[in-house]
Design an enzyme around this catalytic site. Structure first.
Site, PDB file in Angstrom:
ATOM      1  N   HIS A 289      78.545  59.976  79.489  1.00 11.16           N
ATOM      2  CA  HIS A 289      79.267  58.750  79.138  1.00 11.16           C
ATOM      3  C   HIS A 289      80.188  58.360  80.297  1.00 11.16           C
TER       4      HIS A 289
ATOM      5  N   LYS B 242      59.343  44.425  95.794  1.00 10.71           N
ATOM      6  CA  LYS B 242      60.647  44.984  95.400  1.00 10.71           C
ATOM      7  C   LYS B 242      61.686  44.714  96.471  1.00 10.71           C
TER       8      LYS B 242
ATOM      9  N   ALA C 292      48.517  33.567  90.074  1.00 11.40           N
ATOM     10  CA  ALA C 292      48.627  34.999  89.739  1.00 11.40           C
ATOM     11  C   ALA C 292      48.062  35.194  88.338  1.00 11.40           C
ATOM     12  N   VAL C 293      46.722  35.081  88.243  1.00 11.41           N
ATOM     13  CA  VAL C 293      46.057  35.133  86.932  1.00 11.41           C
ATOM     14  C   VAL C 293      45.313  36.454  86.728  1.00 11.41           C
TER      15      VAL C 293
ATOM     16  N   ILE D  21      53.030  39.575  88.186  1.00 17.30           N
ATOM     17  CA  ILE D  21      53.283  38.984  89.515  1.00 17.30           C
ATOM     18  C   ILE D  21      54.001  37.644  89.380  1.00 17.30           C
TER      19      ILE D  21
ATOM     20  N   GLU E 168      51.328  29.218  81.732  1.00 15.57           N
ATOM     21  CA  GLU E 168      50.635  30.383  81.158  1.00 15.57           C
ATOM     22  C   GLU E 168      49.623  29.893  80.125  1.00 15.57           C
TER      23      GLU E 168
ATOM     24  N   ARG F 262      43.950  40.435  88.578  1.00 13.60           N
ATOM     25  CA  ARG F 262      43.238  40.966  89.739  1.00 13.60           C
ATOM     26  C   ARG F 262      41.903  41.547  89.274  1.00 13.60           C
TER      27      ARG F 262
ATOM     28  N   GLY G 191      50.117  31.637  85.649  1.00 11.93           N
ATOM     29  CA  GLY G 191      50.091  32.987  85.078  1.00 11.93           C
ATOM     30  C   GLY G 191      51.496  33.552  84.943  1.00 11.93           C
TER      31      GLY G 191
HETATM   32  P1  FAD Z   1      44.757  49.257  96.642  1.00 10.11           P
HETATM   33  O1  FAD Z   1      46.205  49.479  96.767  1.00 10.11           O
HETATM   34  O2  FAD Z   1      44.264  47.881  96.427  1.00 10.11           O
HETATM   35  O3  FAD Z   1      44.129  49.864  97.970  1.00 10.11           O
HETATM   36  C1  FAD Z   1      42.776  49.806  98.253  1.00 10.11           C
HETATM   37  C2  FAD Z   1      42.603  49.941  99.749  1.00 10.11           C
HETATM   38  O4  FAD Z   1      41.218  50.102 100.023  1.00 10.11           O
HETATM   39  C3  FAD Z   1      43.049  48.713 100.545  1.00 10.11           C
HETATM   40  O5  FAD Z   1      43.773  49.107 101.677  1.00 10.11           O
HETATM   41  C4  FAD Z   1      41.729  48.061 100.962  1.00 10.11           C
HETATM   42  O6  FAD Z   1      41.837  47.357 102.186  1.00 10.11           O
HETATM   43  C5  FAD Z   1      40.857  49.287 101.119  1.00 10.11           C
HETATM   44  N1  FAD Z   1      39.429  49.045 100.982  1.00 10.11           N
HETATM   45  C6  FAD Z   1      38.767  48.390 100.001  1.00 10.11           C
HETATM   46  N2  FAD Z   1      37.443  48.447 100.207  1.00 10.11           N
HETATM   47  C7  FAD Z   1      37.269  49.164 101.347  1.00 10.11           C
HETATM   48  C8  FAD Z   1      36.133  49.569 102.064  1.00 10.11           C
HETATM   49  N3  FAD Z   1      34.900  49.289 101.650  1.00 10.11           N
HETATM   50  N4  FAD Z   1      36.323  50.270 103.214  1.00 10.11           N
HETATM   51  C9  FAD Z   1      37.566  50.589 103.645  1.00 10.11           C
HETATM   52  N5  FAD Z   1      38.695  50.229 102.985  1.00 10.11           N
HETATM   53  C10 FAD Z   1      38.522  49.528 101.851  1.00 10.11           C
HETATM   54  N6  FAD Z   1      51.938  48.554  90.693  1.00 10.11           N
HETATM   55  C11 FAD Z   1      52.949  49.352  90.280  1.00 10.11           C
HETATM   56  O7  FAD Z   1      52.687  50.425  89.728  1.00 10.11           O
HETATM   57  N7  FAD Z   1      54.261  48.987  90.459  1.00 10.11           N
HETATM   58  C12 FAD Z   1      54.590  47.817  91.047  1.00 10.11           C
HETATM   59  O8  FAD Z   1      55.776  47.521  91.202  1.00 10.11           O
HETATM   60  C13 FAD Z   1      53.563  46.960  91.484  1.00 10.11           C
HETATM   61  N8  FAD Z   1      53.847  45.794  92.091  1.00 10.11           N
HETATM   62  C14 FAD Z   1      52.838  44.995  92.532  1.00 10.11           C
HETATM   63  C15 FAD Z   1      53.159  43.787  93.121  1.00 10.11           C
HETATM   64  C16 FAD Z   1      52.160  42.946  93.573  1.00 10.11           C
HETATM   65  C17 FAD Z   1      52.524  41.637  94.221  1.00 10.11           C
HETATM   66  C18 FAD Z   1      50.798  43.347  93.455  1.00 10.11           C
HETATM   67  C19 FAD Z   1      49.699  42.486  93.977  1.00 10.11           C
HETATM   68  C20 FAD Z   1      50.462  44.542  92.854  1.00 10.11           C
HETATM   69  C21 FAD Z   1      51.478  45.376  92.382  1.00 10.11           C
HETATM   70  N9  FAD Z   1      51.203  46.583  91.736  1.00 10.11           N
HETATM   71  C22 FAD Z   1      52.221  47.374  91.294  1.00 10.11           C
HETATM   72  C23 FAD Z   1      49.818  47.048  91.542  1.00 10.11           C
HETATM   73  C24 FAD Z   1      49.463  48.067  92.628  1.00 10.11           C
HETATM   74  O9  FAD Z   1      49.627  47.473  93.894  1.00 10.11           O
HETATM   75  C25 FAD Z   1      48.031  48.530  92.448  1.00 10.11           C
HETATM   76  O10 FAD Z   1      47.851  49.047  91.140  1.00 10.11           O
HETATM   77  C26 FAD Z   1      47.709  49.619  93.448  1.00 10.11           C
HETATM   78  O11 FAD Z   1      47.892  49.172  94.770  1.00 10.11           O
HETATM   79  C27 FAD Z   1      46.263  50.097  93.278  1.00 10.11           C
HETATM   80  O12 FAD Z   1      46.039  51.135  94.163  1.00 10.11           O
HETATM   81  P2  FAD Z   1      44.572  51.451  94.721  1.00 10.11           P
HETATM   82  O13 FAD Z   1      44.758  52.548  95.697  1.00 10.11           O
HETATM   83  O14 FAD Z   1      43.642  51.618  93.600  1.00 10.11           O
HETATM   84  O15 FAD Z   1      44.113  50.128  95.479  1.00 10.11           O
HETATM   85  P1  NAD Z   2      48.554  39.820  84.807  1.00  9.58           P
HETATM   86  O1  NAD Z   2      47.331  40.228  84.099  1.00  9.58           O
HETATM   87  O2  NAD Z   2      49.771  40.626  84.676  1.00  9.58           O
HETATM   88  O3  NAD Z   2      48.961  38.349  84.368  1.00  9.58           O
HETATM   89  C1  NAD Z   2      48.093  37.259  84.504  1.00  9.58           C
HETATM   90  C2  NAD Z   2      48.560  36.193  83.540  1.00  9.58           C
HETATM   91  O4  NAD Z   2      47.846  35.016  83.866  1.00  9.58           O
HETATM   92  C3  NAD Z   2      48.252  36.525  82.084  1.00  9.58           C
HETATM   93  O5  NAD Z   2      49.401  36.298  81.316  1.00  9.58           O
HETATM   94  C4  NAD Z   2      47.122  35.583  81.736  1.00  9.58           C
HETATM   95  O6  NAD Z   2      47.133  35.185  80.382  1.00  9.58           O
HETATM   96  C5  NAD Z   2      47.411  34.407  82.643  1.00  9.58           C
HETATM   97  N1  NAD Z   2      46.250  33.582  82.969  1.00  9.58           N
HETATM   98  C6  NAD Z   2      44.980  33.993  83.197  1.00  9.58           C
HETATM   99  N2  NAD Z   2      44.205  32.928  83.523  1.00  9.58           N
HETATM  100  C7  NAD Z   2      45.020  31.832  83.497  1.00  9.58           C
HETATM  101  C8  NAD Z   2      44.811  30.444  83.755  1.00  9.58           C
HETATM  102  N3  NAD Z   2      43.620  29.989  84.111  1.00  9.58           N
HETATM  103  N4  NAD Z   2      45.885  29.630  83.649  1.00  9.58           N
HETATM  104  C9  NAD Z   2      47.108  30.110  83.291  1.00  9.58           C
HETATM  105  N5  NAD Z   2      47.356  31.412  83.029  1.00  9.58           N
HETATM  106  C10 NAD Z   2      46.324  32.256  83.141  1.00  9.58           C
HETATM  107  O7  NAD Z   2      48.111  39.647  86.337  1.00  9.58           O
HETATM  108  P2  NAD Z   2      48.962  39.467  87.667  1.00  9.58           P
HETATM  109  O8  NAD Z   2      50.335  38.999  87.379  1.00  9.58           O
HETATM  110  O9  NAD Z   2      48.074  38.680  88.571  1.00  9.58           O
HETATM  111  O10 NAD Z   2      49.047  40.942  88.206  1.00  9.58           O
HETATM  112  C11 NAD Z   2      47.860  41.702  88.372  1.00  9.58           C
HETATM  113  C12 NAD Z   2      48.143  43.136  88.072  1.00  9.58           C
HETATM  114  O11 NAD Z   2      48.879  43.732  89.127  1.00  9.58           O
HETATM  115  C13 NAD Z   2      49.017  43.377  86.845  1.00  9.58           C
HETATM  116  O12 NAD Z   2      48.287  43.343  85.647  1.00  9.58           O
HETATM  117  C14 NAD Z   2      49.545  44.741  87.099  1.00  9.58           C
HETATM  118  O13 NAD Z   2      48.583  45.671  86.685  1.00  9.58           O
HETATM  119  C15 NAD Z   2      49.682  44.746  88.607  1.00  9.58           C
HETATM  120  N6  NAD Z   2      51.107  44.521  88.956  1.00  9.58           N
HETATM  121  C16 NAD Z   2      52.029  45.411  88.510  1.00  9.58           C
HETATM  122  C17 NAD Z   2      53.361  45.209  88.799  1.00  9.58           C
HETATM  123  C18 NAD Z   2      54.364  46.178  88.274  1.00  9.58           C
HETATM  124  O14 NAD Z   2      53.964  47.259  87.862  1.00  9.58           O
HETATM  125  N7  NAD Z   2      55.658  45.852  88.289  1.00  9.58           N
HETATM  126  C19 NAD Z   2      53.763  44.104  89.529  1.00  9.58           C
HETATM  127  C20 NAD Z   2      52.806  43.206  89.949  1.00  9.58           C
HETATM  128  C21 NAD Z   2      51.466  43.429  89.659  1.00  9.58           C
END
Ligand code: FAD
Ligand code: NAD
Length: 474
Positions: free
Chosen positions: A451, A58, A276-277, A192, A211, A279, A188
């Site tokens: 408004h 963000k 970014a396919v 992301i 995609e 997680r 993807g």
């Molecule tokens: P995580 O945030 O993944 O945290 C897990 C933690 O556990 C990590 O610090 C890891 O190092 C630690 N860990 C793992 N295994 C161990 C272990 N065995 N011992 C000790 N530590 C360990 N979601 C939104 O809602 N809004 C968004 O705008 C948004 N934007 C995103 C943008 C990107 C680029 C990405 C990648 C994700 C985004 N997400 C967003 C998704 C969001 O980040 C995740 O849903 C969220 O972080 C999940 O939270 P969590 O606590 O389950 O896991």
């Molecule tokens: P995503 O599931 O949102 O999108 C992955 C995309 O990749 C899908 O459209 C899928 O059809 C496509 N895909 C899969 N395999 C492929 C291939 N081999 N070739 C081409 N396309 C392919 O996953 P993401 O963008 O990696 O993000 C992971 C997750 O992180 C999201 O689902 C979301 O839960 C979380 N996230 C949330 C936010 C937010 O809330 N604003 C922002 C970023 C990430």
């Protein structure tokens, strides 16, 4: 300090750190184990979300939007700026500063709430013991009555496009480019791909998104996806649907991609490739063999509706378990589990979890899509309202998109709201509240909205469900 706790949380992402704070608030002696190290090598609490996810993305979305506006929005307002330049060190540095502020903030919150942090990798052993291995290999074991697993998720890697951190990157790499890539390939068109693809497009990269699916943003409502795709393409994002990557070859300073679509095989050469396919749940090294905690076919920790693993005193939350991979979903599970452990009534309503995509225009929704209602045979009514007829949106020069509301045909209860347009990341909250209170479209239609505000689009869409919108034909 005794090494016996009431609660140990493994993982300090938005699921784990929130669970730890709530448990401590409830008077439980709580520890939180996390292995994430920041750029300085020190412990950085906050997980994916704060370090390489929600917050840094963000920050870059906002910076890149400012830059894009200079050339694409300012002229409409009669403002011209010559010689605008980007200082990449400052661009990335601002993001890093925000990350540090927030990860440091979790440390302060832990201190204030008396949560004990441990820096290292936690492994659940039988009998609710947790073995912690520090970066230097040293080990210690602590134990608790309850252990909450919140180990989060990691990016899925494609076998033929492995991350090298330089040319082929994941989200973390794409948040840290030292210069704007001339040509960026994105695999993807998911959340992301669209958010980070938008960042680098705004900064001047040529962005091509491949995609695999034939439909754009299939998780969203089809009308929203259609409007969004058109806008993204107007901004210059090249989105190729039904395009399957088959090869990615790193040559000198570029990546040669081969992909296939309905017209056959194609080549695309880019300077950087973001994969970014999706997680996957991360559980590597988390569980000793004899804990009894089960994983499903997708590697997620199996839990019931109360986030309980079925093993006495072992719970799991966040990205590591079923449900949407969203920070707020994990946080609410964390609160609920802490409350269940403390003997209180926790609650997470999966039917009203909002989704937001922070592109321009923004996309937001909660509840069912029109297709889901059709497939489930639920009778429904639709109301829509375009931002083009909202004075505030026009004044902002952001009059793109619409609000679409779906209500039950007989009871009028709101079943889903789907938005694409300015500020919808905030507008969706009103609809979530209405849905949580089992509100009807008439409830929203009868509420006074200020408004001129963007929220009038929600009001008018609610009126439109009953064909009585004021500022459009019904
Ligand atoms: P995580 O945030 O993944 O945290 C897990 C933690 O556990 C990590 O610090 C890891 O190092 C630690 N860990 C793992 N295994 C161990 C272990 N065995 N011992 C000790 N530590 C360990 N979601 C939104 O809602 N809004 C968004 O705008 C948004 N934007 C995103 C943008 C990107 C680029 C990405 C990648 C994700 C985004 N997400 C967003 C998704 C969001 O980040 C995740 O849903 C969220 O972080 C999940 O939270 P969590 O606590 O389950 O896991
Ligand atoms: P995503 O599931 O949102 O999108 C992955 C995309 O990749 C899908 O459209 C899928 O059809 C496509 N895909 C899969 N395999 C492929 C291939 N081999 N070739 C081409 N396309 C392919 O996953 P993401 O963008 O990696 O993000 C992971 C997750 O992180 C999201 O689902 C979301 O839960 C979380 N996230 C949330 C936010 C937010 O809330 N604003 C922002 C970023 C990430």
């Amino acid at each position: 300090m005794s090494d016996k706790f009431d609660v140990i949380v493994i993982g300090a992402g938005p699921a784990g750190y929130v669970a730890a704070i709530r448990a401590a608030q409830l008077g439980l002696k709580t520890a939180c184990v996390d292995a994430f190290a920041g750029k300085d090598g020190k412990q950085a609490l906050g997980g994916t979300c704060l370090n390489v996810g929600c917050i840094p993305s963000k920050a870059l979305l906002d910076s890149s939007r400012q830059y894009w506006n200079i050339a694409h929005n300012f002229p409409v307002h009669g403002i011209s700026v010559e010689g605008a330049k980007v200082d990449m060190a400052a661009f990335i540095g601002r993001k890093d500063k925000i990350v540090k502020q927030f990860t440091g903030g979790i440390g302060q919150l832990f201190k204030a709430n008396k949560v004990t942090p441990f820096f290292g990798t936690g492994k659940l052993l039988k009998g609710n013991q947790v073995e912690i291995t520090a970066a230097d290999g040293s080990k210690q074991t602590i134990s608790a009555t309850n252990v909450i697993l919140a180990s989060g998720s990691v990016p899925i890697e494609l076998p033929f496009a492995k991350f090298d951190g330089k040319h082929i990157v994941d989200n973390a790499g794409a948040l840290d480019f030292t210069e704007v890539p001339k040509r960026l390939g994105v695999i993807g068109a998911g959340v992301i791909g669209l958010e980070l693809g938008s960042v680098w497009k705004r900064m001047g990269a040529e962005v091509t998104i491949l995609e695999a699916l034939p439909d754009f943003l299939a998780v969203a409502d089809a009308d929203v996806a259609k409007i969004a795709k058109k806008e993204f393409e107007k901004q210059g994002l090249a989105i190729k649907l039904g395009a399957k990557l088959t090869k990615a070859e790193v040559r000198k300073n570029e990546v040669a991609l081969t992909y296939e679509d309905k017209d056959g095989a194609h080549e695309l050469v880019v300077d950087k490739l973001l994969v970014a396919v999706g997680r996957r749940a991360y559980t590597t090294g988390l569980l000793a063999d004899d804990t009894g905690v089960k994983l499903d076919e997708r590697g997620r920790i199996v839990v019931d509706e109360h986030c309980h693993t079925g093993v006495d005193g072992v719970w799991a939350i966040g990205d590591a378990v079923r449900g949407p991979m969203l920070a707020h979903k994990g946080s609410e599970e964390g609160v609920a589990v802490a409350e269940w452990i403390a003997g209180k009534a926790g609650h997470v309503n999966f039917d009203t979890i909002p989704w937001v995509i922070y592109t321009e225009p923004e996309i937001a929704w909660a509840g069912k899509t029109e297709k889901q209602l059709k497939d489930e045979g639920v009778p429904y009514k639709v109301g829509t309202f375009p931002f083009a007829a909202i004075g505030r949106a026009v004044a902002m020069n952001e009059a793109v998109g619409q609000v679409k509301m779906l209500a039950h045909a007989e009871t009028d209860r709101i079943l889903g709201v789907h938005m694409v347009g300015p500020g919808v990341s905030e507008l969706i909250a009103e609809c979530v509240v209405a849905m949580e209170f089992k509100g009807s479209s008439e409830d929203l239609a009868r509420i006074v909205h200020a408004h001129p505000t963007l929220s009038e689009a929600v009001h008018e869409a609610a009126l439109s469900v009953d064909k009585r919108a004021i500022h459009k034909g019904n």
